[in-house]
Write a protein that holds these residues in place. Structure first.
Motif, short mmCIF file in Angstrom:
data_model
loop_
_atom_site.label_atom_id
_atom_site.label_comp_id
_atom_site.label_asym_id
_atom_site.label_seq_id
_atom_site.Cartn_x
_atom_site.Cartn_y
_atom_site.Cartn_z
N ILE A 91 0.86 -1.19 0.00
CA ILE A 91 0.00 0.00 0.00
C ILE A 91 0.89 1.24 0.00
O ILE A 91 1.85 1.31 0.78
CB ILE A 91 -0.95 -0.02 1.21
N LYS A 92 0.58 2.19 -0.87
CA LYS A 92 1.36 3.42 -0.97
C LYS A 92 0.68 4.61 -0.29
O LYS A 92 1.34 5.53 0.17
CB LYS A 92 1.61 3.78 -2.45
N THR A 93 -0.66 4.60 -0.28
CA THR A 93 -1.44 5.68 0.33
C THR A 93 -2.47 5.07 1.26
O THR A 93 -3.21 4.16 0.88
CB THR A 93 -2.15 6.52 -0.74
N LEU A 94 -2.49 5.58 2.48
CA LEU A 94 -3.42 5.09 3.49
C LEU A 94 -4.38 6.21 3.84
O LEU A 94 -3.96 7.34 4.12
CB LEU A 94 -2.61 4.66 4.72
N PHE A 95 -5.67 5.91 3.79
CA PHE A 95 -6.71 6.88 4.13
C PHE A 95 -7.34 6.49 5.46
O PHE A 95 -7.18 5.37 5.94
CB PHE A 95 -7.82 6.86 3.07
N LEU A 96 -8.11 7.41 6.03
CA LEU A 96 -8.93 7.12 7.21
C LEU A 96 -10.02 8.17 7.32
O LEU A 96 -9.98 9.20 6.66
CB LEU A 96 -8.08 7.07 8.49
N PHE A 97 -11.00 7.86 8.17
CA PHE A 97 -12.04 8.81 8.54
C PHE A 97 -12.00 8.94 10.05
O PHE A 97 -11.88 7.95 10.76
CB PHE A 97 -13.44 8.29 8.14
N THR A 98 -12.12 10.17 10.55
CA THR A 98 -12.17 10.37 12.00
C THR A 98 -13.09 11.52 12.34
O THR A 98 -13.26 12.45 11.55
CB THR A 98 -10.76 10.61 12.59
N ASP A 99 -13.67 11.45 13.53
CA ASP A 99 -14.48 12.57 13.99
C ASP A 99 -13.86 13.27 15.18
O ASP A 99 -14.06 14.45 15.38
CB ASP A 99 -15.92 12.13 14.31
N GLY A 109 1.28 11.97 10.97
CA GLY A 109 1.65 12.37 9.61
C GLY A 109 0.50 12.40 8.63
O GLY A 109 0.68 12.75 7.46
N PHE A 110 -0.70 12.04 9.05
CA PHE A 110 -1.87 12.11 8.18
C PHE A 110 -2.24 13.57 7.95
O PHE A 110 -2.03 14.42 8.82
CB PHE A 110 -3.06 11.37 8.81
N ARG A 111 -2.80 13.84 6.77
CA ARG A 111 -3.28 15.18 6.42
C ARG A 111 -4.70 15.09 5.90
O ARG A 111 -5.09 14.09 5.29
CB ARG A 111 -2.38 15.81 5.35
N LYS A 112 -5.46 16.14 6.12
CA LYS A 112 -6.85 16.16 5.65
C LYS A 112 -6.88 16.05 4.13
O LYS A 112 -6.02 16.57 3.43
CB LYS A 112 -7.55 17.44 6.10
N THR A 113 -7.90 15.37 3.63
CA THR A 113 -8.12 15.22 2.20
C THR A 113 -9.62 15.35 1.96
O THR A 113 -10.35 15.83 2.80
CB THR A 113 -7.53 13.89 1.67
N ASN A 114 -10.08 14.89 0.81
CA ASN A 114 -11.52 14.93 0.55
C ASN A 114 -12.03 13.53 0.22
O ASN A 114 -11.26 12.66 -0.19
CB ASN A 114 -11.84 15.93 -0.57
N ARG A 115 -13.31 13.35 0.40
CA ARG A 115 -13.92 12.04 0.17
C ARG A 115 -13.78 11.58 -1.28
O ARG A 115 -13.69 10.39 -1.54
CB ARG A 115 -15.41 12.07 0.53
N SER A 116 -13.75 12.52 -2.20
CA SER A 116 -13.69 12.13 -3.61
C SER A 116 -12.40 11.37 -3.92
O SER A 116 -12.40 10.45 -4.74
CB SER A 116 -13.84 13.34 -4.52
N GLU A 117 -11.30 11.72 -3.26
CA GLU A 117 -10.04 10.99 -3.46
C GLU A 117 -10.18 9.54 -2.98
O GLU A 117 -9.69 8.62 -3.63
CB GLU A 117 -8.89 11.69 -2.73
N ILE A 118 -10.85 9.36 -1.87
CA ILE A 118 -11.06 8.00 -1.34
C ILE A 118 -12.04 7.26 -2.24
O ILE A 118 -11.82 6.09 -2.57
CB ILE A 118 -11.55 8.05 0.12
N GLN A 119 -13.10 7.92 -2.65
CA GLN A 119 -14.09 7.32 -3.55
C GLN A 119 -13.43 6.82 -4.84
O GLN A 119 -13.71 5.74 -5.32
CB GLN A 119 -15.20 8.33 -3.88
N GLU A 120 -12.53 7.64 -5.38
CA GLU A 120 -11.86 7.29 -6.63
C GLU A 120 -10.96 6.06 -6.47
O GLU A 120 -10.87 5.23 -7.37
CB GLU A 120 -11.01 8.49 -7.07
N ASN A 121 -10.30 5.92 -5.31
CA ASN A 121 -9.30 4.87 -5.12
C ASN A 121 -9.78 3.66 -4.34
O ASN A 121 -9.16 2.60 -4.42
CB ASN A 121 -8.06 5.46 -4.45
N CYS A 131 -19.67 5.84 6.69
CA CYS A 131 -19.13 6.85 7.59
C CYS A 131 -19.91 8.16 7.43
O CYS A 131 -20.11 8.63 6.31
CB CYS A 131 -17.66 7.07 7.25
N PRO A 132 -20.35 8.78 8.52
CA PRO A 132 -21.09 10.03 8.41
C PRO A 132 -20.29 11.10 7.66
O PRO A 132 -19.05 11.16 7.75
CB PRO A 132 -21.29 10.44 9.87
N LEU A 133 -20.98 11.96 6.94
CA LEU A 133 -20.33 13.02 6.18
C LEU A 133 -19.59 14.00 7.09
O LEU A 133 -18.70 14.71 6.63
CB LEU A 133 -21.36 13.77 5.33
N SER A 134 -19.93 14.03 8.37
CA SER A 134 -19.24 14.93 9.30
C SER A 134 -17.84 14.44 9.66
O SER A 134 -17.02 15.20 10.17
CB SER A 134 -20.06 15.09 10.58
#
Length: 152
Positions: A91-99, A109-121, A131-134
């Protein structure tokens, strides 16, 4: 003695209970159990976390430590163990969701991104759809993580 290790089938019920007690989604635990790690102290599983694997992309999921064991670096150890596992899986890119844990994950070292990047990959992710949109989506480039790691 605290150890971080790959989850075993016999850990399944305890992992489910920790995830439930911490109010997290189980990210399709049955499907991804082989990609879970646990923190174990004196034979007791006290924390867990897993990875949904989508080739070069993954989603960190269900990172949880029982309340009595928090603020002792166990969550940090789990996340770093999972990053190492993700790297070994290719794995080269690791995503997550947190509230609630944005600051914690930013320190790793994680940085904020957008859902569309996760949706695409990772379009098949149960977490993505449930996961809630919040919740805040975040990403980590694993190569950059290892380039920037600081050992004391």
């Amino acid at each position: 003695m605290l150890i971080f290790r790959r989850a075993k089938v016999e850990d399944f019920e305890k992992i489910k209970q920790i995830i439930k007690d911490c109010g997290l989604c189980d990210c399709d635990l049955e499907r991804w159990l082989n990609n879970f790690m646990v923190a174990e102290e004196d034979g007791n599983v006290i924390g867990t976390g897993g990875i949904e694997n989508y080739g070069e992309y993954g989603i960190l999921c269900s990172v949880a430590v029982l309340p009595d064991f928090r603020n002792h670096g166990i969550g940090d150890g789990l996340v770093r163990s999972l990053i190492n596992l993700a790297d070994r899986m290719g794995i080269k890119t690791l995503f997550l969701f947190t509230d609630k844990a944005v600051n914690f994950f930013e320190r790793v070292g994680f940085r904020k991104t957008n859902r569309s990047e996760i949706q695409e990959n990772c379009p098949e992710s149960k977490q993505l759809s449930s996961c809630p949109l919040s919740f805040i989506p975040m990403r980590l480039n694993i190569n950059e993580f290892f380039e920037n790691i600081k050992c004391k």
